[in-house]
Design a protein around this motif. Sequence first.
Motif, PDB file in Angstrom:
ATOM      1  N   THR A   6      49.635   3.123 -21.125  1.00  0.00           N
ATOM      2  CA  THR A   6      50.584   3.776 -22.025  1.00  0.00           C
ATOM      3  C   THR A   6      51.733   2.821 -22.316  1.00  0.00           C
ATOM      4  O   THR A   6      52.313   2.245 -21.405  1.00  0.00           O
ATOM      5  N   ARG A   7      52.021   2.651 -23.592  1.00  0.00           N
ATOM      6  CA  ARG A   7      53.082   1.730 -24.005  1.00  0.00           C
ATOM      7  C   ARG A   7      54.450   2.254 -23.574  1.00  0.00           C
ATOM      8  O   ARG A   7      54.653   3.469 -23.417  1.00  0.00           O
ATOM      9  N   GLY A   8      55.405   1.352 -23.420  1.00  0.00           N
ATOM     10  CA  GLY A   8      56.749   1.750 -23.018  1.00  0.00           C
ATOM     11  C   GLY A   8      57.428   2.671 -23.997  1.00  0.00           C
ATOM     12  O   GLY A   8      58.167   3.584 -23.610  1.00  0.00           O
ATOM     13  N   GLY A   9      57.167   2.475 -25.297  1.00  0.00           N
ATOM     14  CA  GLY A   9      57.760   3.349 -26.308  1.00  0.00           C
ATOM     15  C   GLY A   9      57.327   4.790 -26.158  1.00  0.00           C
ATOM     16  O   GLY A   9      58.011   5.705 -26.614  1.00  0.00           O
ATOM     17  N   GLY A  10      56.179   5.014 -25.505  1.00  0.00           N
ATOM     18  CA  GLY A  10      55.722   6.372 -25.257  1.00  0.00           C
ATOM     19  C   GLY A  10      56.609   7.123 -24.282  1.00  0.00           C
ATOM     20  O   GLY A  10      56.509   8.345 -24.172  1.00  0.00           O
ATOM     21  N   PHE A  11      57.475   6.388 -23.574  1.00  0.00           N
ATOM     22  CA  PHE A  11      58.426   6.997 -22.634  1.00  0.00           C
ATOM     23  C   PHE A  11      59.856   6.885 -23.156  1.00  0.00           C
ATOM     24  O   PHE A  11      60.820   6.892 -22.395  1.00  0.00           O
ATOM     25  N   ASN A  12      59.932   6.780 -24.490  1.00  0.00           N
ATOM     26  CA  ASN A  12      61.236   6.694 -25.159  1.00  0.00           C
ATOM     27  C   ASN A  12      62.064   5.516 -24.670  1.00  0.00           C
ATOM     28  O   ASN A  12      63.294   5.601 -24.585  1.00  0.00           O
ATOM     29  N   TRP A  13      61.373   4.426 -24.348  1.00  0.00           N
ATOM     30  CA  TRP A  13      62.039   3.160 -24.063  1.00  0.00           C
ATOM     31  C   TRP A  13      62.253   2.443 -25.397  1.00  0.00           C
ATOM     32  O   TRP A  13      61.385   2.447 -26.257  1.00  0.00           O
ATOM     33  N   HIS A  14      63.405   1.811 -25.565  1.00  0.00           N
ATOM     34  CA  HIS A  14      63.850   1.366 -26.882  1.00  0.00           C
ATOM     35  C   HIS A  14      63.368  -0.024 -27.284  1.00  0.00           C
ATOM     36  O   HIS A  14      63.664  -0.476 -28.394  1.00  0.00           O
ATOM     37  N   LYS A  15      62.655  -0.728 -26.423  1.00  0.00           N
ATOM     38  CA  LYS A  15      62.173  -2.062 -26.758  1.00  0.00           C
ATOM     39  C   LYS A  15      60.650  -2.120 -26.550  1.00  0.00           C
ATOM     40  O   LYS A  15      60.112  -1.393 -25.715  1.00  0.00           O
ATOM     41  N   PRO A  16      59.966  -3.041 -27.279  1.00  0.00           N
ATOM     42  CA  PRO A  16      58.492  -3.113 -27.151  1.00  0.00           C
ATOM     43  C   PRO A  16      58.045  -4.009 -26.004  1.00  0.00           C
ATOM     44  O   PRO A  16      57.071  -4.754 -26.134  1.00  0.00           O
ATOM     45  N   ASP A  17      58.736  -3.939 -24.866  1.00  0.00           N
ATOM     46  CA  ASP A  17      58.509  -4.937 -23.813  1.00  0.00           C
ATOM     47  C   ASP A  17      58.024  -4.348 -22.481  1.00  0.00           C
ATOM     48  O   ASP A  17      57.994  -5.051 -21.470  1.00  0.00           O
ATOM     49  N   HIS A  18      57.634  -3.077 -22.454  1.00  0.00           N
ATOM     50  CA  HIS A  18      57.169  -2.471 -21.208  1.00  0.00           C
ATOM     51  C   HIS A  18      55.884  -1.676 -21.434  1.00  0.00           C
ATOM     52  O   HIS A  18      55.580  -1.280 -22.560  1.00  0.00           O
ATOM     53  N   PHE A  19      55.168  -1.436 -20.372  1.00  0.00           N
ATOM     54  CA  PHE A  19      54.033  -0.525 -20.401  1.00  0.00           C
ATOM     55  C   PHE A  19      53.861   0.067 -19.010  1.00  0.00           C
ATOM     56  O   PHE A  19      54.358  -0.481 -18.026  1.00  0.00           O
ATOM     57  N   ARG A  20      53.180   1.201 -18.933  1.00  0.00           N
ATOM     58  CA  ARG A  20      52.996   1.868 -17.648  1.00  0.00           C
ATOM     59  C   ARG A  20      51.547   1.776 -17.184  1.00  0.00           C
ATOM     60  O   ARG A  20      50.623   1.978 -17.973  1.00  0.00           O
ATOM     61  N   ILE A  21      51.389   1.461 -15.897  1.00  0.00           N
ATOM     62  CA  ILE A  21      50.080   1.448 -15.260  1.00  0.00           C
ATOM     63  C   ILE A  21      50.056   2.545 -14.194  1.00  0.00           C
ATOM     64  O   ILE A  21      50.998   2.690 -13.417  1.00  0.00           O
ATOM     65  N   VAL A  22      48.985   3.311 -14.173  1.00  0.00           N
ATOM     66  CA  VAL A  22      48.740   4.282 -13.112  1.00  0.00           C
ATOM     67  C   VAL A  22      47.917   3.586 -12.026  1.00  0.00           C
ATOM     68  O   VAL A  22      46.848   3.048 -12.311  1.00  0.00           O
ATOM     69  N   TYR A  23      48.409   3.587 -10.776  1.00  0.00           N
ATOM     70  CA  TYR A  23      47.680   2.879  -9.720  1.00  0.00           C
ATOM     71  C   TYR A  23      46.904   3.829  -8.796  1.00  0.00           C
ATOM     72  O   TYR A  23      46.802   3.621  -7.588  1.00  0.00           O
ATOM     73  N   LEU A  24      46.287   4.840  -9.384  1.00  0.00           N
ATOM     74  CA  LEU A  24      45.473   5.782  -8.621  1.00  0.00           C
ATOM     75  C   LEU A  24      44.062   5.279  -8.272  1.00  0.00           C
ATOM     76  O   LEU A  24      43.498   5.711  -7.264  1.00  0.00           O
ATOM     77  N   PRO A  25      43.441   4.392  -9.079  1.00  0.00           N
ATOM     78  CA  PRO A  25      42.085   3.937  -8.711  1.00  0.00           C
ATOM     79  C   PRO A  25      42.081   3.182  -7.380  1.00  0.00           C
ATOM     80  O   PRO A  25      43.103   2.644  -6.945  1.00  0.00           O
ATOM     81  N   ARG A  26      40.920   3.120  -6.763  1.00  0.00           N
ATOM     82  CA  ARG A  26      40.775   2.376  -5.513  1.00  0.00           C
ATOM     83  C   ARG A  26      41.006   0.888  -5.755  1.00  0.00           C
ATOM     84  O   ARG A  26      40.879   0.401  -6.882  1.00  0.00           O
ATOM     85  N   ILE A  27      41.309   0.170  -4.681  1.00  0.00           N
ATOM     86  CA  ILE A  27      41.717  -1.227  -4.805  1.00  0.00           C
ATOM     87  C   ILE A  27      40.639  -2.075  -5.468  1.00  0.00           C
ATOM     88  O   ILE A  27      40.950  -2.973  -6.266  1.00  0.00           O
TER      89      ILE A  27
END
Length: 549
Positions: A509-530
């Motif tokens: 999910t892109r950072g802008g999807g969390f109402n972050w104001h710059k195009p420089d972040h993204f979110r990773i979910v770390y639920l999968p196994r290693i």
Amino acid sequence: MPNGSFSDRLKQSMELAGIKQADLIRLAESQGKKLGKSQVSQYVSGKTIPRKDVLDVLALVLGVDRDWLLGGAGEQATVVRSQSVVAQGQETHVCTNAAPDALSAESDLQKRSSDDAPSSSPSSHGISLQEAVPRTIDQRSTVMGMREFKKSSKLDNVLYDVRGPVADEAARMEGNGQHILKLNIGNPAPFGFRTPFEVVQDMRQQLPECEGYSDSRGLFSARKAIMQYAQIKHIPNVGMDDIYTGNGVSELINLSMQALLDSGDEVLIPSPDYPLWTACVTLSGGTPVHYICDEEAEWYPDIADIESKVTPRTKAIVIINPNNPTGAVYPREVLQEIVEVARKHQLIIFSDEIYDRLCMDGVEHVSIAELAPDLPCVTFSGLSKSHMIAGYRIGWMIFSGEKKCIEDFMLGVNMLSNMRLCSNVPAQSIVQTALGGHQSVKDYVVPGGRVYEQRNFVYEALCNMEGVSVVKPKAAFYIFPKLDVKKFGITDDEQFALDLLHRKKILITRGGGFNWHKPDHFRIVYLPRIEVLSQAMEELGDFLEHYHQ
């Protein structure tokens, strides 16, 4: 024009109109929509399908029906010169629903086609009139006889990119048989996290007793257990009637905003945020005002920024603690400063604490309501994350502190709660079991536990990637890395997410999807196994090594 995919119909419509990709970009800009070259190229090549707002503009400037363009059975085009869109000296015709114009439009198109070629043969663009206007007159009249129903304008500024356009594209790819690694949503079950057996067993035994409605606030046993949990968290002045259960916290956020806000009321919301908060404020007629959480300070809220954004219209402040998407946990001192701002400006505090039992590294979670016994506070939590039962949909909200000043607001909450009758009763029936006894979630968030070890693995992998920096999360399932936009040439974070999806089959999910104001972040979910995360991080590293937008 024959039936086909979106990209086929887009290319054929452009050919019929005699315009190129650069012309399409200019025409879209004349309608107030800026499109990038790579964006249009992706549409034409069939690699992605545009969002609805972009699709509407493309249909407008090409003079075709949007549903038809998307690949459906809508009308292709009814051409009317008087409504043409002109940009850069190029004339493109606009679709209209006026039934009498349909025949004259068809006649006009026939006449213009005959200037270039005989009517019995294809036009100079390689598309015949029969293909351009595929419906019979009777078919077209049937469609035009019914008015068009559009979505409410209240949704125009509502965003929920966790399940947005990029996720839609991933679903399309999956439908074509491609495997997608979904690192976009905090849903524990698909990654092998199981509900505690005792919880499942208790629900099974109580199902025969859960066939009717409960009290609109919730079952007595559920609310009693929640009240006792509030006592453990030192949340003051909480009675049984101050607790409402819901179909997840999401329902209760929406319900509370609908009950509170009038048009133009302002609510302070963190940036980045969990986007439902901004969406629900907007949908309720309020104005979301985002205050900055400072990445250089462990993603803690910037108190000076909060203070600067309070106006006479500000009604409430939202905190998300632990935070989604950053994983930050706010210390007592920071919470105390937020309380002081709320006290000074007489604000309601809404605290989203759904991840409060998922803190790591010995970090203590403090409920802000504990620090504000003299202020109205609403605290949200639930079992979706801590007990790995997101699909059960069980959450709650607790009113605490000074409640005299919010009596009318609480009447509104009660009214809306009554209107939805109650939250799902089988899920309520296991709250008492879930909150009592051994909390299995604790085993996940200590050294050797899955959540703890997976967080460490992803954090270290990201730290070793050139052009990436990241703050180590202290709780939850998420990490929010920062990209060097100069190195990667990133100006559009949605395009970045799409490129990663198309090239590596990884959905984030892109950072802008969390109402972050710059195009420089993204979110990773770390639920999968290693072992799965290891492959994902390897693929991400390879992608970034060669990426430039």
